[in-house]
Motif scaffolding. Structure first.
Motif, PDB file in Angstrom:
ATOM      1  N   ILE A 163     -14.950  -1.383  -3.063  1.00  0.00           N
ATOM      2  CA  ILE A 163     -14.110  -1.179  -1.908  1.00  0.00           C
ATOM      3  C   ILE A 163     -12.934  -1.958  -2.391  1.00  0.00           C
ATOM      4  O   ILE A 163     -13.255  -3.202  -2.653  1.00  0.00           O
ATOM      5  CB  ILE A 163     -14.978  -1.660  -0.762  1.00  0.00           C
ATOM      6  CG1 ILE A 163     -15.991  -0.757  -0.542  1.00  0.00           C
ATOM      7  CG2 ILE A 163     -14.215  -1.723   0.385  1.00  0.00           C
ATOM      8  CD1 ILE A 163     -17.125  -0.903   0.593  1.00  0.00           C
ATOM      9  N   ALA A 164     -11.869  -1.631  -1.824  1.00  0.00           N
ATOM     10  CA  ALA A 164     -10.487  -2.538  -2.173  1.00  0.00           C
ATOM     11  C   ALA A 164     -10.691  -3.435  -0.668  1.00  0.00           C
ATOM     12  O   ALA A 164     -10.812  -3.212   0.234  1.00  0.00           O
ATOM     13  CB  ALA A 164      -9.294  -1.716  -2.250  1.00  0.00           C
ATOM     14  N   GLY A 165     -10.160  -4.694  -1.189  1.00  0.00           N
ATOM     15  CA  GLY A 165      -9.706  -5.513  -0.079  1.00  0.00           C
ATOM     16  C   GLY A 165      -8.521  -5.362   0.608  1.00  0.00           C
ATOM     17  O   GLY A 165      -7.592  -4.553   0.014  1.00  0.00           O
ATOM     18  N   PRO A 166      -8.106  -6.205   1.553  1.00  0.00           N
ATOM     19  CA  PRO A 166      -6.953  -5.784   2.344  1.00  0.00           C
ATOM     20  C   PRO A 166      -5.707  -6.028   1.599  1.00  0.00           C
ATOM     21  O   PRO A 166      -5.802  -7.044   0.844  1.00  0.00           O
ATOM     22  CB  PRO A 166      -7.003  -6.429   3.801  1.00  0.00           C
ATOM     23  CG  PRO A 166      -8.260  -7.497   3.284  1.00  0.00           C
ATOM     24  CD  PRO A 166      -8.810  -7.049   2.205  1.00  0.00           C
ATOM     25  N   ARG A 167      -4.653  -5.529   1.603  1.00  0.00           N
ATOM     26  CA  ARG A 167      -3.249  -5.992   1.270  1.00  0.00           C
ATOM     27  C   ARG A 167      -2.863  -7.310   2.175  1.00  0.00           C
ATOM     28  O   ARG A 167      -3.190  -7.279   3.185  1.00  0.00           O
ATOM     29  CB  ARG A 167      -2.396  -4.897   1.350  1.00  0.00           C
ATOM     30  CG  ARG A 167      -2.407  -3.901   0.261  1.00  0.00           C
ATOM     31  CD  ARG A 167      -1.515  -2.838   0.585  1.00  0.00           C
ATOM     32  NE  ARG A 167      -1.664  -1.830  -0.691  1.00  0.00           N
ATOM     33  CZ  ARG A 167      -0.909  -1.630  -1.700  1.00  0.00           C
ATOM     34  NH1 ARG A 167      -0.132  -2.829  -2.104  1.00  0.00           N
ATOM     35  NH2 ARG A 167      -1.246  -0.930  -2.643  1.00  0.00           N
ATOM     36  N   SER A 168      -2.249  -8.263   1.511  1.00  0.00           N
ATOM     37  CA  SER A 168      -1.790  -9.382   2.121  1.00  0.00           C
ATOM     38  C   SER A 168      -0.199  -9.403   1.836  1.00  0.00           C
ATOM     39  O   SER A 168       0.505  -9.127   0.918  1.00  0.00           O
ATOM     40  CB  SER A 168      -2.341 -10.795   1.629  1.00  0.00           C
ATOM     41  OG  SER A 168      -3.546 -10.454   2.006  1.00  0.00           O
ATOM     42  N   ASN A 169       0.622  -9.825   2.745  1.00  0.00           N
ATOM     43  CA  ASN A 169       2.191 -10.271   2.607  1.00  0.00           C
ATOM     44  C   ASN A 169       2.039 -11.599   2.040  1.00  0.00           C
ATOM     45  O   ASN A 169       1.333 -12.521   2.427  1.00  0.00           O
ATOM     46  CB  ASN A 169       2.855 -10.197   3.927  1.00  0.00           C
ATOM     47  CG  ASN A 169       2.869  -8.749   4.480  1.00  0.00           C
ATOM     48  OD1 ASN A 169       2.840  -7.805   3.659  1.00  0.00           O
ATOM     49  ND2 ASN A 169       3.019  -8.494   5.890  1.00  0.00           N
ATOM     50  N   CYS A 170       3.145 -11.786   1.240  1.00  0.00           N
ATOM     51  CA  CYS A 170       3.147 -13.131   0.661  1.00  0.00           C
ATOM     52  C   CYS A 170       3.448 -14.235   1.591  1.00  0.00           C
ATOM     53  O   CYS A 170       4.709 -13.868   2.402  1.00  0.00           O
ATOM     54  CB  CYS A 170       4.224 -13.236  -0.520  1.00  0.00           C
ATOM     55  SG  CYS A 170       3.773 -12.095  -1.904  1.00  0.00           S
ATOM     56  N   ALA A 199      -8.962 -10.751  -0.024  1.00  0.00           N
ATOM     57  CA  ALA A 199     -10.130 -11.423   0.951  1.00  0.00           C
ATOM     58  C   ALA A 199     -10.470 -12.727   0.301  1.00  0.00           C
ATOM     59  O   ALA A 199     -11.571 -13.118   0.929  1.00  0.00           O
ATOM     60  CB  ALA A 199     -11.286 -10.501   1.116  1.00  0.00           C
ATOM     61  N   LEU A 200      -9.967 -13.494  -0.603  1.00  0.00           N
ATOM     62  CA  LEU A 200     -10.300 -14.437  -1.283  1.00  0.00           C
ATOM     63  C   LEU A 200      -9.347 -15.566  -1.246  1.00  0.00           C
ATOM     64  O   LEU A 200      -9.629 -16.718  -1.163  1.00  0.00           O
ATOM     65  CB  LEU A 200     -10.724 -14.205  -2.822  1.00  0.00           C
ATOM     66  CG  LEU A 200     -11.920 -13.094  -3.139  1.00  0.00           C
ATOM     67  CD1 LEU A 200     -11.868 -12.961  -4.797  1.00  0.00           C
ATOM     68  CD2 LEU A 200     -12.843 -13.696  -2.521  1.00  0.00           C
ATOM     69  N   VAL A 201      -8.164 -15.296  -1.132  1.00  0.00           N
ATOM     70  CA  VAL A 201      -6.934 -16.186  -0.960  1.00  0.00           C
ATOM     71  C   VAL A 201      -6.166 -15.996  -0.055  1.00  0.00           C
ATOM     72  O   VAL A 201      -6.012 -14.747   0.587  1.00  0.00           O
ATOM     73  CB  VAL A 201      -6.152 -16.526  -2.476  1.00  0.00           C
ATOM     74  CG1 VAL A 201      -7.035 -16.863  -3.522  1.00  0.00           C
ATOM     75  CG2 VAL A 201      -5.537 -14.975  -2.959  1.00  0.00           C
TER      76      VAL A 201
END
Length: 286
Positions: free
Chosen positions: A267-274, A115-117
Protein backbone atom coordinates in the motif's frame (compact mmCIF):
# COMPACT_ATOMS: atom_id res chain seq x y z
CA UNK A 1 26.42 17.93 -15.47
CA UNK A 2 27.98 21.34 -15.89
CA UNK A 3 31.15 21.28 -18.06
CA UNK A 4 33.33 22.26 -15.09
CA UNK A 5 32.27 19.24 -13.06
CA UNK A 6 35.01 16.71 -12.38
CA UNK A 7 33.98 13.17 -11.54
CA UNK A 8 35.25 12.57 -7.99
CA UNK A 9 37.19 9.37 -8.57
CA UNK A 10 40.10 7.90 -10.45
CA UNK A 11 40.26 4.48 -12.05
CA UNK A 12 42.71 1.94 -10.70
CA UNK A 13 43.96 -1.38 -12.00
CA UNK A 14 42.06 -3.12 -9.19
CA UNK A 15 38.87 -1.34 -10.16
CA UNK A 16 39.18 -2.22 -13.84
CA UNK A 17 39.96 -5.84 -13.02
CA UNK A 18 36.87 -6.07 -10.79
CA UNK A 19 34.66 -4.53 -13.49
CA UNK A 20 35.93 -6.99 -16.09
CA UNK A 21 35.40 -9.98 -13.79
CA UNK A 22 31.90 -8.87 -12.81
CA UNK A 23 30.93 -8.22 -16.43
CA UNK A 24 32.09 -11.72 -17.36
CA UNK A 25 30.18 -13.22 -14.45
CA UNK A 26 27.01 -11.29 -15.34
CA UNK A 27 27.33 -12.55 -18.90
CA UNK A 28 27.45 -16.17 -17.69
CA UNK A 29 24.43 -15.73 -15.45
CA UNK A 30 22.44 -13.87 -18.11
CA UNK A 31 22.97 -16.80 -20.48
CA UNK A 32 21.40 -19.17 -17.96
CA UNK A 33 17.71 -18.57 -18.54
CA UNK A 34 16.56 -20.49 -15.46
CA UNK A 35 18.73 -18.46 -13.13
CA UNK A 36 17.71 -15.15 -14.65
CA UNK A 37 14.03 -16.06 -14.30
CA UNK A 38 14.72 -17.03 -10.70
CA UNK A 39 16.04 -13.57 -9.94
CA UNK A 40 12.41 -12.41 -10.07
CA UNK A 41 11.59 -14.66 -7.16
CA UNK A 42 10.06 -12.80 -4.26
CA UNK A 43 12.57 -14.11 -1.74
CA UNK A 44 15.27 -11.95 -3.31
CA UNK A 45 13.01 -8.91 -3.17
CA UNK A 46 12.17 -9.45 0.50
CA UNK A 47 15.85 -10.05 1.31
CA UNK A 48 16.78 -6.73 -0.29
CA UNK A 49 14.03 -4.87 1.55
CA UNK A 50 14.90 -6.48 4.87
CA UNK A 51 18.60 -5.67 4.48
CA UNK A 52 18.28 -2.06 3.34
CA UNK A 53 15.95 -1.30 6.27
CA UNK A 54 17.99 -3.29 8.80
CA UNK A 55 20.96 -1.08 7.94
CA UNK A 56 18.87 1.82 9.22
CA UNK A 57 17.74 0.13 12.41
CA UNK A 58 14.50 -1.58 11.38
CA UNK A 59 14.19 -4.64 13.62
CA UNK A 60 11.72 -6.72 11.61
CA UNK A 61 12.93 -10.17 10.57
CA UNK A 62 12.90 -11.53 7.00
CA UNK A 63 9.90 -13.69 7.96
CA UNK A 64 8.03 -10.61 9.16
CA UNK A 65 8.84 -8.80 5.91
CA UNK A 66 7.43 -11.78 4.02
CA UNK A 67 4.32 -11.74 6.20
CA UNK A 68 3.74 -8.06 5.38
CA UNK A 69 4.21 -8.86 1.70
CA UNK A 70 1.49 -11.51 2.10
CA UNK A 71 -0.85 -9.00 3.74
CA UNK A 72 -0.61 -10.53 7.19
CA UNK A 73 -0.45 -8.62 10.46
CA UNK A 74 2.79 -8.65 12.42
CA UNK A 75 3.58 -7.62 15.98
CA UNK A 76 5.87 -4.64 15.44
CA UNK A 77 5.90 -0.88 15.73
CA UNK A 78 3.65 0.90 13.19
CA UNK A 79 6.65 2.86 11.90
CA UNK A 80 8.68 -0.27 11.16
CA UNK A 81 5.73 -1.87 9.39
CA UNK A 82 5.22 1.31 7.35
CA UNK A 83 8.92 1.31 6.39
CA UNK A 84 8.56 -2.23 5.05
CA UNK A 85 5.37 -1.48 3.14
CA UNK A 86 6.95 1.58 1.58
CA UNK A 87 10.14 -0.22 0.59
CA UNK A 88 8.25 -3.19 -0.90
CA UNK A 89 6.27 -0.77 -3.02
CA UNK A 90 9.36 1.19 -4.09
CA UNK A 91 11.24 -1.95 -5.14
CA UNK A 92 8.13 -3.12 -6.98
CA UNK A 93 7.84 0.17 -8.89
CA UNK A 94 11.45 1.08 -9.46
CA UNK A 95 11.90 -0.48 -12.89
CA UNK A 96 9.55 2.19 -14.23
CA UNK A 97 11.81 5.01 -13.06
CA UNK A 98 14.64 6.56 -15.09
CA UNK A 99 17.87 7.04 -13.11
CA UNK A 100 18.64 10.54 -14.41
CA UNK A 101 15.15 12.03 -13.95
CA UNK A 102 14.78 14.23 -10.90
CA UNK A 103 11.02 13.75 -10.75
CA UNK A 104 11.55 9.98 -10.57
CA UNK A 105 14.10 10.32 -7.78
CA UNK A 106 11.69 12.51 -5.82
CA UNK A 107 8.83 10.09 -6.48
CA UNK A 108 11.01 7.25 -5.20
CA UNK A 109 11.74 9.18 -2.01
CA UNK A 110 8.04 9.98 -1.64
CA UNK A 111 7.26 6.26 -1.96
CA UNK A 112 9.96 5.17 0.49
CA UNK A 113 9.20 7.81 3.11
CA UNK A 114 5.40 8.19 2.89
CA UNK A 115 3.89 8.64 6.36
CA UNK A 116 7.39 8.62 7.87
CA UNK A 117 8.53 12.23 7.37
CA UNK A 118 6.72 15.54 7.07
CA UNK A 119 7.66 16.22 3.44
CA UNK A 120 8.37 13.00 1.53
CA UNK A 121 9.65 13.59 -1.98
CA UNK A 122 11.11 17.00 -1.12
CA UNK A 123 14.69 18.10 -0.67
CA UNK A 124 15.61 19.16 2.84
CA UNK A 125 15.16 22.78 3.85
CA UNK A 126 17.63 22.80 6.73
CA UNK A 127 21.18 21.82 7.57
CA UNK A 128 22.02 18.23 8.40
CA UNK A 129 24.94 16.46 10.00
CA UNK A 130 25.74 12.77 9.60
CA UNK A 131 26.40 11.13 12.95
CA UNK A 132 28.53 8.21 14.11
CA UNK A 133 27.34 7.71 17.66
CA UNK A 134 27.60 11.11 19.35
CA UNK A 135 30.13 12.47 16.85
CA UNK A 136 29.33 14.51 13.73
CA UNK A 137 31.39 12.88 10.99
CA UNK A 138 30.06 14.85 8.03
CA UNK A 139 28.29 18.18 7.64
CA UNK A 140 26.33 18.01 4.42
CA UNK A 141 26.27 21.00 2.05
CA UNK A 142 23.87 23.82 2.98
CA UNK A 143 20.24 23.22 2.04
CA UNK A 144 20.16 26.08 -0.47
CA UNK A 145 22.81 24.27 -2.55
CA UNK A 146 21.01 20.92 -2.67
CA UNK A 147 18.81 21.56 -5.76
CA UNK A 148 21.74 22.69 -7.92
CA UNK A 149 24.03 19.93 -6.65
CA UNK A 150 21.43 17.28 -7.40
CA UNK A 151 20.72 18.80 -10.82
CA UNK A 152 24.43 18.60 -11.61
CA UNK A 153 24.69 15.03 -10.36
CA UNK A 154 21.67 13.83 -12.34
CA UNK A 155 22.88 15.62 -15.46
CA UNK A 156 26.26 13.94 -15.09
CA UNK A 157 24.58 10.57 -14.70
CA UNK A 158 22.62 11.06 -17.93
CA UNK A 159 25.73 11.96 -19.94
CA UNK A 160 28.54 9.91 -18.41
CA UNK A 161 30.07 7.20 -20.59
CA UNK A 162 31.90 5.22 -17.91
CA UNK A 163 30.86 1.69 -16.96
CA UNK A 164 27.58 1.48 -15.01
CA UNK A 165 29.30 -0.58 -12.31
CA UNK A 166 31.45 2.47 -11.63
CA UNK A 167 28.95 5.27 -12.26
CA UNK A 168 26.27 3.64 -10.09
CA UNK A 169 28.73 3.55 -7.19
CA UNK A 170 29.78 7.16 -7.79
CA UNK A 171 26.15 8.26 -7.78
CA UNK A 172 25.48 6.30 -4.59
CA UNK A 173 28.43 7.93 -2.83
CA UNK A 174 27.68 11.44 -4.10
CA UNK A 175 24.07 11.23 -2.98
CA UNK A 176 25.21 10.23 0.51
CA UNK A 177 27.69 13.13 0.51
CA UNK A 178 25.08 15.69 -0.58
CA UNK A 179 22.48 14.14 1.77
CA UNK A 180 19.66 15.84 -0.13
CA UNK A 181 16.81 14.63 2.08
CA UNK A 182 16.08 15.16 5.75
CA UNK A 183 15.83 11.36 6.13
CA UNK A 184 15.98 8.29 3.90
CA UNK A 185 19.23 9.09 2.08
CA UNK A 186 20.77 5.68 2.69
CA UNK A 187 17.84 3.68 1.42
CA UNK A 188 17.35 5.91 -1.65
CA UNK A 189 21.07 5.68 -2.46
CA UNK A 190 21.03 1.88 -2.35
CA UNK A 191 17.80 1.70 -4.35
CA UNK A 192 19.14 4.07 -7.01
CA UNK A 193 22.35 2.11 -7.46
CA UNK A 194 20.27 -1.02 -8.05
CA UNK A 195 18.14 0.91 -10.53
CA UNK A 196 21.18 2.13 -12.48
CA UNK A 197 22.63 -1.38 -12.59
CA UNK A 198 19.32 -2.90 -13.67
CA UNK A 199 19.29 -0.54 -16.65
CA UNK A 200 22.60 -2.10 -17.66
CA UNK A 201 21.63 -5.75 -17.00
CA UNK A 202 18.11 -6.75 -15.97
CA UNK A 203 19.26 -9.40 -13.51
CA UNK A 204 20.30 -6.65 -11.07
CA UNK A 205 16.62 -5.71 -10.57
CA UNK A 206 16.29 -8.48 -8.00
CA UNK A 207 19.88 -9.28 -7.04
CA UNK A 208 19.92 -8.45 -3.32
CA UNK A 209 23.27 -6.67 -3.09
CA UNK A 210 21.81 -4.93 -0.03
CA UNK A 211 22.19 -8.17 1.95
CA UNK A 212 25.96 -8.08 1.46
CA UNK A 213 26.09 -4.39 2.39
CA UNK A 214 24.14 -5.17 5.55
CA UNK A 215 26.54 -7.99 6.41
CA UNK A 216 29.45 -5.54 6.02
CA UNK A 217 27.72 -2.46 7.40
CA UNK A 218 30.73 -1.08 9.28
CA UNK A 219 32.89 -1.38 6.17
CA UNK A 220 30.15 0.37 4.18
CA UNK A 221 30.23 3.39 6.48
CA UNK A 222 34.03 3.31 6.53
CA UNK A 223 34.17 3.35 2.72
CA UNK A 224 31.93 6.43 2.70
CA UNK A 225 34.14 8.09 5.32
CA UNK A 226 37.33 7.16 3.46
CA UNK A 227 35.97 8.61 0.22
CA UNK A 228 34.96 11.83 1.96
CA UNK A 229 38.39 12.18 3.55
CA UNK A 230 40.11 11.52 0.22
CA UNK A 231 37.69 13.76 -1.73
CA UNK A 232 37.38 10.83 -4.12
CA UNK A 233 34.74 8.14 -4.52
CA UNK A 234 37.40 5.52 -5.33
CA UNK A 235 37.33 3.75 -1.92
CA UNK A 236 33.56 3.51 -2.06
CA UNK A 237 33.58 2.23 -5.65
CA UNK A 238 36.00 -0.54 -4.70
CA UNK A 239 33.85 -1.49 -1.72
CA UNK A 240 30.66 -1.67 -3.77
CA UNK A 241 32.34 -3.68 -6.53
CA UNK A 242 33.39 -6.18 -3.87
CA UNK A 243 29.80 -6.39 -2.58
CA UNK A 244 28.37 -6.82 -6.08
CA UNK A 245 30.89 -9.56 -6.83
CA UNK A 246 30.01 -11.33 -3.58
CA UNK A 247 26.28 -11.20 -4.37
CA UNK A 248 26.92 -12.68 -7.81
CA UNK A 249 29.18 -15.35 -6.30
CA UNK A 250 26.38 -16.30 -3.93
CA UNK A 251 23.91 -16.54 -6.78
CA UNK A 252 26.25 -18.60 -8.91
CA UNK A 253 27.07 -20.94 -6.03
CA UNK A 254 23.55 -21.59 -4.82
CA UNK A 255 21.62 -21.31 -8.08
CA UNK A 256 18.29 -19.58 -8.39
CA UNK A 257 14.70 -20.73 -8.47
CA UNK A 258 13.09 -20.87 -11.89
CA UNK A 259 9.82 -19.50 -10.55
CA UNK A 260 8.50 -16.23 -11.92
CA UNK A 261 7.98 -13.07 -9.99
CA UNK A 262 5.47 -12.81 -7.20
CA UNK A 263 4.69 -9.15 -7.02
CA UNK A 264 3.61 -7.26 -3.96
CA UNK A 265 0.41 -5.27 -3.65
CA UNK A 266 1.95 -3.08 -0.97
CA UNK A 267 0.00 0.00 0.00
CA UNK A 268 1.36 3.40 -0.97
CA UNK A 269 1.55 6.10 1.65
CA UNK A 270 -0.07 9.49 1.11
CA UNK A 271 1.54 12.14 -1.03
CA UNK A 272 2.87 15.20 0.74
CA UNK A 273 3.49 18.74 -0.42
CA UNK A 274 6.96 20.07 0.28
CA UNK A 275 6.94 22.21 3.41
CA UNK A 276 9.77 24.15 5.06
CA UNK A 277 11.92 22.12 7.42
CA UNK A 278 13.90 24.88 9.11
CA UNK A 279 16.89 24.51 11.29
CA UNK A 280 19.83 22.09 11.42
CA UNK A 281 19.09 18.43 11.73
CA UNK A 282 21.27 15.50 12.69
CA UNK A 283 20.81 12.06 11.21
CA UNK A 284 22.58 8.79 11.96
CA UNK A 285 25.37 7.70 9.67
CA UNK A 286 23.19 5.63 7.35
Amino acid sequence: MAPTYNTPYSTTSEMLAQVAEIAEQVGRLSAMRGKVAGLRHRSNRTRAVHATLAIEGNRLSPDQVTAILDGKRVLASPREVQEVRNALLAYDRFTGWMPHREQDLLEAHRTLMAALVDAPGCYRAGGVGVMAGDMVVHMAPPAHRVPSLMADLLSWLERVQDHPLITSSVFHYELEFIHPFADGNGRIGRLWQTLILSRWRALFADLPVETLVHAHQDAYYQAIADSTEAASATPFILFMLTMIRAALDELEATGADSDGADRSDAIAGPRSNCQPNPGPNKTPNK
